[in-house]
Design a protein around this motif. Structure first.
Motif, mmCIF file in Angstrom:
data_model
loop_
_atom_site.group_PDB
_atom_site.id
_atom_site.type_symbol
_atom_site.label_atom_id
_atom_site.label_comp_id
_atom_site.label_asym_id
_atom_site.label_seq_id
_atom_site.Cartn_x
_atom_site.Cartn_y
_atom_site.Cartn_z
ATOM 1 N N UNK A 12 0.702 -1.099 0.318
ATOM 2 C CA UNK A 12 0.047 -0.021 0.241
ATOM 3 C C UNK A 12 0.616 1.265 0.546
ATOM 4 N N UNK A 13 1.690 1.033 0.833
ATOM 5 C CA UNK A 13 2.342 2.580 1.361
ATOM 6 C C UNK A 13 3.354 2.861 -0.478
ATOM 7 N N UNK A 14 3.678 1.170 -1.145
ATOM 8 C CA UNK A 14 4.388 1.555 -2.531
ATOM 9 C C UNK A 14 3.453 2.145 -3.514
ATOM 10 N N UNK A 15 2.072 2.191 -2.989
ATOM 11 C CA UNK A 15 1.423 2.651 -4.023
ATOM 12 C C UNK A 15 1.195 4.879 -4.206
ATOM 13 N N UNK A 16 1.150 4.259 -2.886
ATOM 14 C CA UNK A 16 1.466 5.479 -2.153
ATOM 15 C C UNK A 16 2.360 6.673 -3.187
ATOM 16 N N UNK A 17 4.027 5.986 -3.483
ATOM 17 C CA UNK A 17 4.839 6.543 -4.056
ATOM 18 C C UNK A 17 4.470 5.894 -5.208
ATOM 19 N N UNK A 18 4.489 5.182 -5.626
ATOM 20 C CA UNK A 18 4.059 5.204 -7.111
ATOM 21 C C UNK A 18 3.210 6.061 -7.727
ATOM 22 N N UNK A 19 2.043 6.509 -6.835
ATOM 23 C CA UNK A 19 1.553 7.643 -7.414
ATOM 24 C C UNK A 19 2.044 8.839 -7.885
ATOM 25 N N UNK A 20 2.463 9.038 -6.133
ATOM 26 C CA UNK A 20 3.447 10.705 -6.524
ATOM 27 C C UNK A 20 4.389 10.460 -7.287
ATOM 28 N N UNK A 21 5.185 9.149 -7.969
ATOM 29 C CA UNK A 21 6.447 9.136 -8.900
ATOM 30 C C UNK A 21 5.208 9.253 -10.526
ATOM 31 N N UNK A 22 4.636 8.818 -10.677
ATOM 32 C CA UNK A 22 3.335 9.296 -11.707
ATOM 33 C C UNK A 22 3.113 10.248 -11.911
ATOM 34 N N UNK A 23 2.254 11.258 -10.581
ATOM 35 C CA UNK A 23 2.093 12.630 -10.820
ATOM 36 C C UNK A 23 2.804 13.047 -10.991
ATOM 37 N N UNK A 44 -3.407 1.370 8.916
ATOM 38 C CA UNK A 44 -3.704 3.071 8.704
ATOM 39 C C UNK A 44 -3.402 3.849 9.262
ATOM 40 N N UNK A 45 -3.255 3.337 10.449
ATOM 41 C CA UNK A 45 -2.161 4.607 11.321
ATOM 42 C C UNK A 45 -0.934 5.052 11.023
ATOM 43 N N UNK A 46 -0.234 3.762 10.522
ATOM 44 C CA UNK A 46 0.937 4.140 10.209
ATOM 45 C C UNK A 46 1.160 4.023 8.772
ATOM 46 N N UNK A 47 0.280 4.311 7.943
ATOM 47 C CA UNK A 47 -0.576 4.670 6.044
ATOM 48 C C UNK A 47 -0.806 5.942 6.057
ATOM 49 N N UNK A 48 -1.095 6.692 7.423
ATOM 50 C CA UNK A 48 -2.018 7.862 7.100
ATOM 51 C C UNK A 48 -1.021 9.157 6.962
ATOM 52 N N UNK A 49 0.463 8.970 8.045
ATOM 53 C CA UNK A 49 1.409 9.640 7.847
ATOM 54 C C UNK A 49 1.723 9.763 5.857
ATOM 55 N N UNK A 50 2.126 8.164 5.441
ATOM 56 C CA UNK A 50 2.817 8.836 4.265
ATOM 57 C C UNK A 50 2.049 9.149 3.896
ATOM 58 N N UNK A 51 0.416 8.805 3.063
ATOM 59 C CA UNK A 51 -0.218 9.604 2.789
ATOM 60 C C UNK A 51 -0.148 10.607 2.504
ATOM 61 N N UNK A 85 -7.218 9.182 -8.803
ATOM 62 C CA UNK A 85 -6.252 8.203 -7.846
ATOM 63 C C UNK A 85 -6.365 8.586 -6.274
ATOM 64 N N UNK A 86 -5.722 9.770 -6.068
ATOM 65 C CA UNK A 86 -5.223 9.776 -4.754
ATOM 66 C C UNK A 86 -6.820 9.568 -3.944
ATOM 67 N N UNK A 87 -8.360 9.870 -4.370
ATOM 68 C CA UNK A 87 -8.879 10.114 -3.586
ATOM 69 C C UNK A 87 -9.104 8.328 -3.599
ATOM 70 N N UNK A 88 -8.547 7.387 -4.946
ATOM 71 C CA UNK A 88 -9.312 5.492 -4.985
ATOM 72 C C UNK A 88 -8.145 5.107 -3.760
ATOM 73 N N UNK A 89 -7.084 6.009 -3.939
ATOM 74 C CA UNK A 89 -6.537 5.119 -2.740
ATOM 75 C C UNK A 89 -6.033 6.136 -0.561
ATOM 76 N N UNK A 90 -7.052 6.821 -1.046
ATOM 77 C CA UNK A 90 -7.606 7.386 0.212
ATOM 78 C C UNK A 90 -8.803 6.126 0.616
ATOM 79 N N UNK A 120 2.276 12.625 1.061
ATOM 80 C CA UNK A 120 2.786 11.925 0.162
ATOM 81 C C UNK A 120 1.410 13.321 -0.911
ATOM 82 N N UNK A 121 0.389 13.234 0.040
ATOM 83 C CA UNK A 121 -0.449 14.393 -0.273
ATOM 84 C C UNK A 121 -0.196 15.928 -0.352
ATOM 85 N N UNK A 122 0.939 16.093 0.642
ATOM 86 C CA UNK A 122 0.696 17.418 0.769
ATOM 87 C C UNK A 122 2.023 18.220 -0.796
#
Lengths: 376, 809
Positions: free
Chosen positions: A1-12, A54-61, A38-43, A64-66
């Motif tokens: 999941x974390x990598x998905x966020x990272x992928x999202x960021x890279x893609x963006x 969720x707590x761990x991932x929340x910080x990552x998310x 895509x961000x909404x989907x990930x969320x 990434x969002x910021x």
């Protein structure tokens, strides 16, 4: 999941990099950051995870969002600046081209000067009155203490009117003439005395003096601005010109009051740094009489020897004086009780001295050449 | 009248060390306006006396010679074309750096060391006119020989050698003060202005230095009482006549001091006799004339009016035919002078004259002025006489002239003075109250004694009696002092007007209301200017031709008795002809235009001053007359709107000067205030107009009497308006005013009907027009429904059909 966020960021970031205009930028916003992006989907996906994950991932998310939003904002600023720059090029206007005007009207400079002069004097209580410009000799000369054989009363100085022969004409048939006759019916009364002399085209505005006094109301503070006529026509003289006449009749009037009035006018019309001086002069209808000079605005008296405008730092404006007792008497005013001052000078001269309007030929003023009037 | 006053000459009579600038400032303040100070010497910078040592032909030019000239420091070579050069001669040498006027013409040119046809020339030997003495022209190709004028050694600056280190004041003298138009007059004024000491022999100012001696000579019993007889037939026109004969005079050039004095005072030296009379004229302000006694017929001098048809050749060489009101000096047979104006050439002094009669007289100023104007002949003498001179001035001037002639032309007094005087001079006196003067000046700090002292300095006699004084006027002021009030001016000008404090008048306000015509005139001008109109401003004059172009009769037109020219011989009865002339003059440059003028028009009235009512004429001109008409109509409406008038415009009842189909009467408040319309084709043609011209002509006087309704506030509607457009065809001649009134009457909901299109042409057929209007519909209490609006529009349509046979489009 974390990598998905990272992928999202890279893609963006990869896609953001390629965006060059607002349209693409908006597409990108919808695709990645929009309500169904895509961000909404990930969320949403993240919402399905267990709470500890969720707590761990929340910080990552959040991180990434910021980061993504900041990158987007920065890109948005860049794109807007680029677009503005492009518009500036595309929509460039030559600012030195003339503007478009509403149809411009023009007042003759003499009209403008008359308005200014009236306004200045009205501020110190002088009201503009009307007086005839074709008037009896009595008002133009006789009542002004001018002897019968005075040069101004000679045929070569002053225009005289042919005495009307025969009876008064009946109103002719045309509309305009009928209007005139209507007017005549409502016009001024016959002069009091039959001995008014010849009719003259007034060579000065001073005929208003005794006419004003005859109205029988004191004190008097009046300005009369009118056409005046003299038998002259050359580059510095016109047969018709304008004068303005000031008259004050009151008790305890002094030469100092005349100076005060003239100084006020000079400063108001020509500018606060200008001063006037009185030079002894001679006119029949005032005693003492003065010529009024104003300090030269061009050389300011400093280099007057070389000045093309003035004489020794001074310019002649007009004449003035304390009303002669004989004139007061002619107007039915008792010189033992009331006194006064009068002044008068040429509007054209005043005007040309103010604006530095250097007319080679003053006759141009009344030629009705539109190329002249349209400059004002 | 301006006079040139040499400061050094003035100092013959005024003891002063004031600088020229200081003197000028003081005397100007006292009323003797120094308009210009000419420092003479610098004009002669780098000009020296040269003595010609040797003359050699110029190798390359026949008309030039080489003059080896001693200029003090060295002998220099100068190329010169002067034909009167001779060895030993004294000349004026302008050395490089000086400024000369070539041949007395053009601008001043700075000289440089130069080569003329291969020969070096160090400066130039000058003619008189080249160094500022135009009145002393040296003659063609002649240089100025100054050998007889100075014996200063070579190298002496010319200004020094010829006494040109002087300042000339150019002083304006007012017409009432001919007594001040002289050296002595200015010395008296200078004395009063500065307090410096006046140097006149007897102190009384009455007599010339030579006067007492002259009186003795003139009264001498050894002299014949009358070697000629003076009879004055016109005592009014010649209140005083004096003459004396001198024999044994030798006519010739004047000495340099005399020539110099005349030259720098603007006179031309002629011969010693004439020069003396001009000198005395300038010094005393009393014109003199000299006759050659030998040419007088019958030993008589008669002062009389000219006989009809009598002629005289004056000293200017022209013949004048005299009128029977003109005063002449005659001998037994013929006029020998136009009295006070100019002498006759047949009796003037010439090189052969040995015996002269000097005339010193006083003439009536009005007679002199009229004669001078009628003959178109003026002189320094006539200009003084026409301002009025004192009869007491004749004797001192005569004495001075005799003194000088004896000095410069020799001879002796050969007769007693023949004197005619209509009545003896009596000095006027006035009672003078210092308190009145103080009040008029608005100055407290001047004492009675200071006032008396001012008057004394000016030559008045003062006899104090309590708080007033009896003031005796000196003879030279007897004409201009007419009233005790005149004494205030004398005191105030010496006090210095500049010291009188400048204070705005206080006192009661007059409460005068603005003149409605003046207010209206100004508002109209500003309104028209704002609407893009240009103001024309014309002379009040017109002429028969211009009026006839406008088919205007000259009945009641004010005619000038003495016009400057035929085209300015009448005063205009209407502003229209001038406006049409103006358009004609400008149509080449401006194909279309919008102009206006506001000015009085003049119509004569029996026994009254002419009617001088203010009128307005507005002109719109261009290629399309209908467009011009609509623009003119538009400006009329706009003016009405701005000034609060509602004008009614209805078709004109026919004046052939207007276009029959495009003219209207303009009414305001039910009264006719003017007309508008296109100018009739015939008038247009007569003025040569290319463009179609529509005019509005309003009487401002009439308009000012129409009550303006002012601007009325109408509440802003609470409910929105419904706007509809409507187009329809009606007969061409149906007036829009009728249509709009009918439409408004058709429904209470109609708020406005605005015409926005008119079409005439093939699509609507002959004799028809299509009109399109914007309609604004509203109700005060609700928003209109579509159905309500439709009903209203339908009602209007029906009215159109019923009333005007309209066809809806």
């Amino acid at each position: 999941m974390q990598s998905k966020f990272q992928q999202f960021k890279t893609d963006f970031e990869a896609q953001l990099h390629t965006v060059a205009d607002r349209l693409k930028l908006e597409e990108l916003r919808t695709q990645f950051l929009g309500r169904k992006g895509k961000l909404a989907e990930l969320m949403k996906e993240m919402g399905l995870l267990a709470q500890d994950q969720r707590q761990v991932l929340g910080a990552v998310a959040n991180e990434v969002k910021t980061a993504v939003e900041a990158a987007f904002a920065q890109k948005e600023t860049t794109v807007r600046a680029q677009e503005d720059a492009a518009a500036a090029q595309r929509e460039w206007i030559d600012v030195t081209e003339p503007g478009s005007w509403p149809r411009a009207g023009h007042l003759h400079p003499v009209s403008t000067a008359i308005a200014e002069i009236s306004d200045i004097f009205s501020r110190i209580g002088f009201s503009r009155v009307r007086a005839p410009e074709v008037d009896w000799d009595y008002y133009a000369f006789e009542s002004l203490n001018m002897p019968k054989d005075h040069p101004a009363r000679d045929d070569w100085e002053t225009f005289f009117v042919k005495q009307a022969a025969g009876s008064r004409q009946q109103a002719a048939g045309t509309e305009d003439e009928r209007i005139h006759h209507e007017l005549q019916a409502a016009s001024r009364p016959l002069p009091a005395s039959p001995d008014m002399g010849r009719l003259v085209l007034t060579p000065h505005t001073s005929n208003s003096q005794v006419r004003e006094m005859e109205k029988g109301k004191l004190p008097i503070r009046m300005i009369n601005i009118n056409r005046t006529y003299r038998r002259q026509s050359d580059v510095t003289h016109v047969p018709m010109f304008h004068q303005f006449e000031g008259l004050l009749i009151d008790k305890d009037v002094t030469i100092g009051n005349l100076k005060g009035t003239l100084d006020y006018f000079a400063k108001a019309y020509f500018g606060p740094s200008r001063v006037t001086r009185l030079r002894p002069h001679h006119f029949r209808f005032t005693e003492p009489s003065f010529e009024i000079d104003i300090s030269c605005g061009l050389c300011e008296g400093k280099d007057s020897a070389m000045c093309r405008l003035c004489k020794a730092g001074w310019l002649e404006l007009g004449g003035a004086g304390m009303v002669h007792p004989n004139v007061l008497k002619a107007g039915g005013v008792d010189p033992k009780v009331h006194g006064g001052f009068a002044f008068g000078w040429g509007v054209e001269r005043t005007l040309s001295m103010k604006s530095g309007m250097n007319l080679d030929d003053i006759r141009l003023l009344y030629k009705n050449d539109l190329r002249f009037v349209r400059q004002f | 009248m301006n006079i040139l006053i040499s400061y050094s000459w003035l100092k013959d009579y005024l003891k002063t060390n004031l600088s020229p600038e200081e003197f000028a400032k003081k005397t100007t303040t006292a009323g003797n306006s120094v308009e210009h100070i000419d420092d003479v010497a610098p004009r002669f910078d780098k000009m020296v006396v040269g003595v010609i040592k040797e003359l050699k032909p110029h190798p390359q030019a026949d008309r030039l010679r080489i003059a080896m000239t001693d200029i003090g420091s060295e002998v220099v070579q100068i190329v010169c074309g002067g034909v009167n050069l001779s060895v030993g001669q004294r000349v004026v040498v302008a050395v490089p750096g000086s400024k000369v006027r070539w041949h007395g013409e053009g601008d001043l040119v700075e000289l440089k060391e130069t080569e003329i046809r291969g020969e070096k020339s160090f400066g130039m030997i000058c003619a008189a006119e080249e160094i500022g003495f135009e009145k002393l022209a040296s003659g063609d190709r002649m240089i100025w020989d100054i050998s007889s004028l100075t014996d200063a050694p070579a190298g002496t600056p010319v200004a020094k050698a010829l006494g040109l280190d002087d300042h000339i004041f150019d002083i304006e003298v007012t017409t009432n003060r001919p007594d001040a138009a002289s050296i002595i007059g200015q010395a008296r004024e200078g004395h009063a202005a500065t307090g410096e000491e006046l140097k006149l022999a007897t102190g009384s100012l009455q007599q010339a230095a030579f006067g007492v001696e002259f009186e003795e000579i003139a009264a001498s019993r050894k002299l014949p009482a009358a070697s000629f007889r003076v009879s004055v037939l016109e005592k009014k026109l010649c209140p005083k006549y004096e003459a004396v004969r001198l024999d044994g005079v030798k006519v010739g050039p004047s000495p340099w001091w005399l020539q110099r004095a005349l030259l720098i005072s603007g006179h031309r030296p002629i011969n010693n006799i004439v020069d003396v009379t001009n000198y005395v004229l300038h010094e005393y302000g009393q014109p003199l004339h000299t006759f050659d006694a030998a040419t007088l017929k019958g030993g008589q001098i008669v002062v009389r009016k000219a006989k009809k048809g009598e002629k005289i050749i004056a000293l200017d060489g022209n013949e004048y035919e005299l009128g029977k009101d003109q005063l002449v000096i005659a001998d037994a047979e013929r006029p020998i002078a136009v009295a006070g104006v100019m002498g006759g050439s047949e009796t003037g002094t010439t090189a052969q004259t040995t015996s002269v009669i000097i005339e010193s007289a006083t003439f009536d100023p009005v007679s002199i002025r009229r004669t001078s104007r009628a003959l178109n002949l003026s002189s320094d003498s006539s200009q003084l006489f026409e301002k009025g001179l004192s009869q007491e001035a004749t004797r001192p001037a005569l004495a001075r002239a005799v003194e000088l002639i004896l000095k410069v032309a020799g001879g002796q007094v050969a007769s007693q003075v023949a004197t005619f005087e209509a009545k003896p001079f009596k000095a006027p006196t006035y009672r003078f109250r210092p308190a009145d003067t103080r009040a008029l000046m608005g100055v407290e700090d001047i004492t009675d004694e200071q006032m008396y002292e001012s008057l004394r300095r000016l030559g008045f006699g003062i006899d104090v009696n309590g708080r007033a004084a009896k003031v005796t006027v000196p003879y030279w002021r007897a004409r201009d002092i007419e009233d005790p009030r005149d004494l205030t001016e004398e005191i105030a000008r010496l006090y210095d007007y500049g010291r009188i404090p400048s204070v705005l008048p206080t006192g009661e306000l007059t409460g005068a209301l603005p003149d409605p015509v003046i207010v209206l005139e100004r508002r109209l001008k500003e309104c028209l200017r704002g609407a893009g109109f240009t103001e024309a401003y014309s002379y009040s004059f017109t002429n028969e031709q211009e009026l006839s172009r406008y088919s205007s009769s000259t009945d009641q037109v004010v005619a000038i008795e003495n016009p400057l020219s035929a085209d300015q011989s009448l005063l205009r009865p209407s502003l229209i002809p001038t406006m049409l002339t103006t358009i004609e003059a400008n149509q080449g440059e401006f194909k279309e235009g919008a102009l206006f003028e506001i000015a009085p028009t003049y119509l004569s009235r029996e026994g009254e001053i002419p009617d001088q009512s203010l009128e307005l004429v507005v002109a719109v001109y261009g290629k399309d007359g209908a467009v011009a008409f609509r623009q003119a109509k538009g400006i009329l409406e706009r003016v009405g709107e701005e000034l609060g008038y509602s004008f009614d415009v209805s078709p004109h009842d026919g004046d052939s000067r207007w276009h029959a189909g495009r003219s209207a009467r303009v009414q305001g408040g039910g009264k006719t205030v003017g007309s508008m319309g296109e100018i009739a084709p015939a008038i247009s043609k007569a003025f040569g107009l290319d463009a179609r011209v529509t005019l509005i002509n309003l009487s401002i006087e009439s308009l000012s009497r129409v009550p303006a309704k002012g601007l009325i506030y109408e509440p802003i509607p609470t409910f929105p308006e419904t706007k509809r457009d409507m187009a329809f065809v009606v007969a061409d001649r149906v007036e829009f005013l009728q249509i709009s009134q009918a439409l408004r009457g058709a429904s209470p909901l109609v708020h406005s009907v605005e015409l926005f299109d008119v079409y005439r042409g093939a699509h609507v057929g002959e004799g028809k027009k299509s009109l399109a209007v914007h309609l604004a519909l509203r109700a005060a209490d609700h928003t209109l429904t579509a159905a309500e609006a439709d009903t209203a529009v339908a009602a209007m349509g029906q009215v159109l059909v019923e009333k005007f046979g309209g066809i809806m489009r």
